[in-house]
Design an enzyme around this catalytic site. Structure first.
Site, PDB file in Angstrom:
ATOM      1  N   ALA A  49       0.815  -1.213   0.000  1.00 41.16           N
ATOM      2  CA  ALA A  49       0.000   0.000   0.000  1.00 41.16           C
ATOM      3  C   ALA A  49       0.848   1.263   0.000  1.00 41.16           C
ATOM      4  O   ALA A  49       0.612   2.195  -0.773  1.00 41.16           O
ATOM      5  CB  ALA A  49      -0.942  -0.011   1.207  1.00 41.16           C
ATOM      6  N   ASN A  52       2.840   1.724  -3.179  1.00 37.43           N
ATOM      7  CA  ASN A  52       1.922   2.133  -4.247  1.00 37.43           C
ATOM      8  C   ASN A  52       1.716   3.644  -4.233  1.00 37.43           C
ATOM      9  O   ASN A  52       1.737   4.312  -5.274  1.00 37.43           O
ATOM     10  CB  ASN A  52       0.566   1.456  -4.078  1.00 37.43           C
ATOM     11  N   TYR A 104       3.046 -12.852  -1.923  1.00 38.13           N
ATOM     12  CA  TYR A 104       1.647 -13.257  -2.009  1.00 38.13           C
ATOM     13  C   TYR A 104       1.294 -13.684  -3.427  1.00 38.13           C
ATOM     14  O   TYR A 104       1.887 -13.231  -4.400  1.00 38.13           O
ATOM     15  CB  TYR A 104       0.691 -12.191  -1.475  1.00 38.13           C
ATOM     16  N   TYR A 117      -1.369 -15.041   1.257  1.00 36.65           N
ATOM     17  CA  TYR A 117      -0.187 -14.331   1.746  1.00 36.65           C
ATOM     18  C   TYR A 117       0.800 -15.265   2.421  1.00 36.65           C
ATOM     19  O   TYR A 117       0.422 -16.216   3.115  1.00 36.65           O
ATOM     20  CB  TYR A 117      -0.601 -13.254   2.765  1.00 36.65           C
ATOM     21  N   GLY A 237     -16.637   4.250  -2.147  1.00 37.47           N
ATOM     22  CA  GLY A 237     -16.594   3.464  -3.374  1.00 37.47           C
ATOM     23  C   GLY A 237     -17.126   4.179  -4.597  1.00 37.47           C
ATOM     24  O   GLY A 237     -16.690   5.281  -4.929  1.00 37.47           O
ATOM     25  N   ALA A 241     -16.820  10.637  -2.331  1.00 34.83           N
ATOM     26  CA  ALA A 241     -15.830  10.776  -1.262  1.00 34.83           C
ATOM     27  C   ALA A 241     -16.099  12.099  -0.563  1.00 34.83           C
ATOM     28  O   ALA A 241     -16.451  13.094  -1.214  1.00 34.83           O
ATOM     29  CB  ALA A 241     -14.410  10.736  -1.813  1.00 34.83           C
ATOM     30  N   ALA A 265      -6.893   0.878  -5.814  1.00 41.13           N
ATOM     31  CA  ALA A 265      -7.636   2.122  -6.052  1.00 41.13           C
ATOM     32  C   ALA A 265      -7.477   3.089  -4.887  1.00 41.13           C
ATOM     33  O   ALA A 265      -7.307   4.300  -5.085  1.00 41.13           O
ATOM     34  CB  ALA A 265      -9.104   1.813  -6.293  1.00 41.13           C
ATOM     35  N   ASP A 267      -5.016   3.372  -2.788  1.00 44.14           N
ATOM     36  CA  ASP A 267      -3.663   3.934  -2.764  1.00 44.14           C
ATOM     37  C   ASP A 267      -3.517   5.036  -3.804  1.00 44.14           C
ATOM     38  O   ASP A 267      -2.913   6.083  -3.545  1.00 44.14           O
ATOM     39  CB  ASP A 267      -2.632   2.836  -3.021  1.00 44.14           C
TER      40      ASP A 267
END
Length: 338
Positions: A49, A52, A104, A117, A237, A241, A265, A267
């Site tokens: 994360a 990214n 992973y 993982y 989603g 936001a 998405a 990140d």
């Protein structure tokens, strides 16, 4: 644990943003499908994360660094070099040969993505407060997430220290909740993540995960739990936001998009929002850029999209939402910052 500094380590540049967290090697089918189907070709990539966010910020021209621990083996160097190839400074990364780099596997059969993982005992899980003195210097934003404190007690202690340390003038800490049920369940994670988020300056959280760990049905209820966070962003989603800033709330609808995979998405959204913040853009504009960066991420199966320039996203925002922010008018937040 035996540590070995990177023999090629160079003097890092002055960083505007430093991102800290684990990045793992990702194994996926070359084409979407079952990981173990006969004749399947596999592809090595990376996923993390915080890295990214770093790689996306670097694409926007932000001087960004990433720090973590990796094993001194081909996989550890693969992770470091691939992040560096995206323009991120990795000169501070620590290597050791007592632990492995996290791994992973991503299976994309039956129309859904399943992830397995192998991260227990990874080099990144050995992060600790003892590492604090070796972290690269950062001027403006330190980006953390709720994944790191779930890795180990020592990694969580490092996050505690970073959040509690005095900030120099102009420095802020960004914290993405990023609850991972595979690492800790909601009952354990909820109170701990709320405690950490309350100490940050900028917080990102998905409404779905907020509902899972805090039982908050809407953005205003999330704000009620974190009333003192200077900038709180709640992502809902495909709907919208909402940002709570300086006693006001701002809501920007999510633009239509073709969805291939939603991984990464959040990140990309965080990177877009932070890039806009660093340029002094308004909360509405920051939400728009976040949405548009996330829209690029969900088009692909890789975690990090190839992003348009920041200026191109600004033009797209004007085209989609109009020359003035097509948002709800700023309104008093449920709870004003005291």
């Amino acid at each position: 644990m035996t540590e070995f500094p990177d023999e090629h380590r160079s003097q890092p540049p002055e960083l505007d943003v430093l991102c800290i967290g684990e990045t793992m090697v990702m194994v996926t089918p070359e084409a979407p499908g079952a990981l173990t189907a006969p004749g399947t070709s596999l592809r090595l990539s990376i996923g993390g994360a915080e890295s990214n966010v770093a790689m996306s910020l670097a694409q926007f021209g932000v001087a960004t660094g990433w720090w973590s621990r990796l094993s001194r083996d081909p996989l550890g160097r693969f992770v470091r070099d691939l992040i560096a190839d995206h323009g991120v400074d990795v000169s501070g990364v620590r290597f050791d040969e007592a632990r492995h780099t996290g791994l992973y596997l991503k299976d994309q059969s039956s129309g859904e993505t399943r992830v397995t993982y192998y991260r227990e005992g990874s080099a990144a899980s050995a992060m600790s407060p003892a590492d604090r003195g070796s972290l690269p210097r950062w001027r403006r934003i330190l980006h953390l997430s709720g994944i790191t404190p779930a890795l180990s007690g020592t990694a969580g202690a490092l996050v505690d220290e970073l959040l509690r340390a005095p900030r120099a003038e102009g420095q802020r800490i960004s914290f993405d909740i990023n609850h991972r049920p595979a690492l800790w369940d909601a009952r354990e994670a909820g109170p701990r993540l709320r405690e950490l988020a309350a100490q940050a300056d900028i917080v990102f959280v998905g409404l779905d995960e907020a509902n899972r760990i805090w039982q908050t049905p809407g953005p205003d209820e999330v704000r009620a739990l974190l009333p003192r966070v200077a900038q709180l962003v709640v992502k809902d989603g495909p709907r919208a936001a909402t940002a709570y800033v300086a006693g006001e709330s701002f809501r920007v609808s999510t633009p239509p998009a073709d969805v291939t995979e939603v991984v990464g998405a959040g990140d990309a959204f965080a990177a877009g929002f932070l890039a806009a913040e660093l340029r002094g853009r308004s909360p509405q504009e920051a939400l728009m850029i976040g949405h548009l960066a996330a829209r690029e991420a969900i088009k692909i199966t890789a975690d990090v999209p190839v992003l348009p320039s920041f200026d191109a996203l600004v033009r797209d925002a004007a085209r989609i939402w109009g020359p003035g922010p097509a948002t709800e008018s700023p309104s008093p937040a449920s709870l004003r910052r005291n």
